[in-house]
Design a protein around this motif. Sequence first.
Motif, PDB file in Angstrom:
ATOM      1  N   GLY A 240      -3.600   4.923   1.814  1.00 19.17           N
ATOM      2  CA  GLY A 240      -3.611   4.990   3.275  1.00 19.17           C
ATOM      3  C   GLY A 240      -3.065   3.730   3.915  1.00 19.17           C
ATOM      4  N   TYR A 241      -3.509   2.579   3.439  1.00 13.05           N
ATOM      5  CA  TYR A 241      -3.042   1.314   4.006  1.00 13.05           C
ATOM      6  C   TYR A 241      -1.555   1.086   3.754  1.00 13.05           C
ATOM      7  CZ  TYR A 241      -7.300  -0.881   5.776  1.00 13.05           C
ATOM      8  OH  TYR A 241      -8.393  -1.209   6.535  1.00 13.05           O
ATOM      9  N   ILE A 242      -1.087   1.406   2.560  1.00 18.43           N
ATOM     10  CA  ILE A 242       0.336   1.224   2.247  1.00 18.43           C
ATOM     11  C   ILE A 242       1.186   2.130   3.138  1.00 18.43           C
ATOM     12  CG2 ILE A 242       2.111   1.521   0.488  1.00 18.43           C
ATOM     13  CD1 ILE A 242       0.407  -0.909  -0.032  1.00 18.43           C
ATOM     14  N   VAL A 243       0.740   3.380   3.318  1.00 18.62           N
ATOM     15  CA  VAL A 243       1.475   4.320   4.181  1.00 18.62           C
ATOM     16  C   VAL A 243       1.543   3.798   5.616  1.00 18.62           C
ATOM     17  CG1 VAL A 243       1.416   6.632   5.214  1.00 18.62           C
ATOM     18  CG2 VAL A 243       1.029   6.361   2.765  1.00 18.62           C
ATOM     19  N   ILE A 244       0.408   3.296   6.144  1.00 14.72           N
ATOM     20  CA  ILE A 244       0.400   2.746   7.513  1.00 14.72           C
ATOM     21  C   ILE A 244       1.328   1.532   7.600  1.00 14.72           C
ATOM     22  CG2 ILE A 244      -0.991   1.613   9.293  1.00 14.72           C
ATOM     23  CD1 ILE A 244      -3.383   3.297   8.321  1.00 14.72           C
ATOM     24  N   GLY A 245       1.234   0.652   6.605  1.00 13.89           N
ATOM     25  CA  GLY A 245       2.037  -0.567   6.616  1.00 13.89           C
ATOM     26  C   GLY A 245       3.532  -0.310   6.575  1.00 13.89           C
ATOM     27  N   LEU A 246       3.931   0.798   5.947  1.00 17.55           N
ATOM     28  CA  LEU A 246       5.360   1.136   5.831  1.00 17.55           C
ATOM     29  C   LEU A 246       5.782   2.210   6.828  1.00 17.55           C
ATOM     30  CD1 LEU A 246       5.649   1.219   1.918  1.00 17.55           C
ATOM     31  CD2 LEU A 246       6.218  -0.675   3.458  1.00 17.55           C
ATOM     32  N   TYR A 251       3.929  10.528  12.431  1.00 16.86           N
ATOM     33  CA  TYR A 251       3.361  11.382  11.388  1.00 16.86           C
ATOM     34  C   TYR A 251       2.868  10.556  10.204  1.00 16.86           C
ATOM     35  CZ  TYR A 251       5.546  15.113  14.069  1.00 16.86           C
ATOM     36  OH  TYR A 251       5.904  15.975  15.071  1.00 16.86           O
ATOM     37  N   GLN A 252       3.612   9.521   9.858  1.00 17.00           N
ATOM     38  CA  GLN A 252       3.208   8.656   8.745  1.00 17.00           C
ATOM     39  C   GLN A 252       1.934   7.886   9.075  1.00 17.00           C
ATOM     40  OE1 GLN A 252       7.117   6.674   8.398  1.00 17.00           O
ATOM     41  NE2 GLN A 252       7.069   7.189   6.224  1.00 17.00           N
ATOM     42  N   ILE A 253       1.859   7.383  10.294  1.00 19.84           N
ATOM     43  CA  ILE A 253       0.675   6.600  10.664  1.00 19.84           C
ATOM     44  C   ILE A 253      -0.560   7.502  10.773  1.00 19.84           C
ATOM     45  CG2 ILE A 253       0.795   6.676  13.198  1.00 19.84           C
ATOM     46  CD1 ILE A 253       0.275   3.675  13.210  1.00 19.84           C
ATOM     47  N   LEU A 254      -0.346   8.766  11.165  1.00 21.21           N
ATOM     48  CA  LEU A 254      -1.454   9.726  11.193  1.00 21.21           C
ATOM     49  C   LEU A 254      -1.935  10.042   9.784  1.00 21.21           C
ATOM     50  CD1 LEU A 254      -0.238  12.228  13.956  1.00 21.21           C
ATOM     51  CD2 LEU A 254      -2.088  10.558  14.146  1.00 21.21           C
ATOM     52  N   LEU A 255      -0.993  10.267   8.860  1.00 17.55           N
ATOM     53  CA  LEU A 255      -1.348  10.534   7.460  1.00 17.55           C
ATOM     54  C   LEU A 255      -2.082   9.334   6.871  1.00 17.55           C
ATOM     55  CD1 LEU A 255      -1.221  12.161   4.808  1.00 17.55           C
ATOM     56  CD2 LEU A 255       1.050  11.162   4.427  1.00 17.55           C
TER      57      LEU A 255
END
Length: 344
Positions: A240-246, A251-255
């Motif tokens: 979750g943190y890696i997805v938010i950071g990148l 949609y990515q920040i929601l995931l």
Amino acid sequence: VYSLFQFLFGPVLGRLSDKYGRKPVLFVSAMLNALSYLIIFLSQDLWVLFVARILGGIGGSNIGVAQAYIADVSKSHERTKLMALFGAFFSMGFVIGPLIGGFFSAKFSIHAPFLITFVFSFVNSLAILAFLKESVHSPKKHLKIQFFNLKLTKEIMQPKNMGFLMILFFLINFSFSLTQGVFPIFSNKLFSWEEEENGYYFAMIGAVSFLNQAFGIRWLLKRTSETFLIRVGLVAFTIGYIVIGLSSSVYQILLGGILFAIGFSLTNPNTQSLISLESKEDEQGVVMGISQSFASLGRVVGPVIGGFIATYYVNMPYILSGIMLFMVFAWSRGYLKSYVKTRS
């Protein structure tokens, strides 16, 4: 500052609740919490804001007392489910709170949420006084109340499992707070979000956490153990943190937010439950207070480091948290296996 005073007073309130009972400590601390929000609403100077956060930190260090109450009134095999339910209602606050705070900040005034919070906190303290039944039937009047007892902390952490669980709890909260204060700046820079959008986002995270802790953990514990859920939570947390950071899209920040919420809601209540189960029955207050002090210490250090890093690269706190949590996952596996063997 808020978390620093939570760190200092968590064990003190826990010890007071072992000595005098949970109800009076919860009532007084809830009143302090209410007073702190009223002061913030009325404040015009920065130093007054700091005073309010100090009072709020002292009042807010009652989480360990509330958890000790749960331990008092629950059997060992029910404790994880009840800790998860406690966390679920905590998360429900993160659903309703950001929605109300975001709406009133955007429509009325940036001060308005603090007045509303004062009213809720004051009503909460009156409800404790009127409806809560005391759970400590044999108070330990002989206990000495010390501001910070390093010797006692070392004794409680002496068992291998307990020492590991306390450090794990610190690292979980440190990684969370590394990013918490950065998010409004991060979301504004990437997507031009303001108070209202941030409120909706945190409400979504709270909703996922609530559903997972209220229903998911109860269902999962019938099929697996707390230690397995902690490992799964750490993996979800990391991704979750890696997805938010990148993130480069909403949609990515929601995931990433959904994965983060699942990870945090799996690791936090299960770790706290294991800490409670490892504790002696007559030390629940002080042990849960010390555990909250470890969490608070993470929330003292995290925002300082996260804020410093974010001034150079606003995405980096998320990426660093993800990397750190993956390292925690790798480090924890051996300890969690030994915990399973010890428990069995």
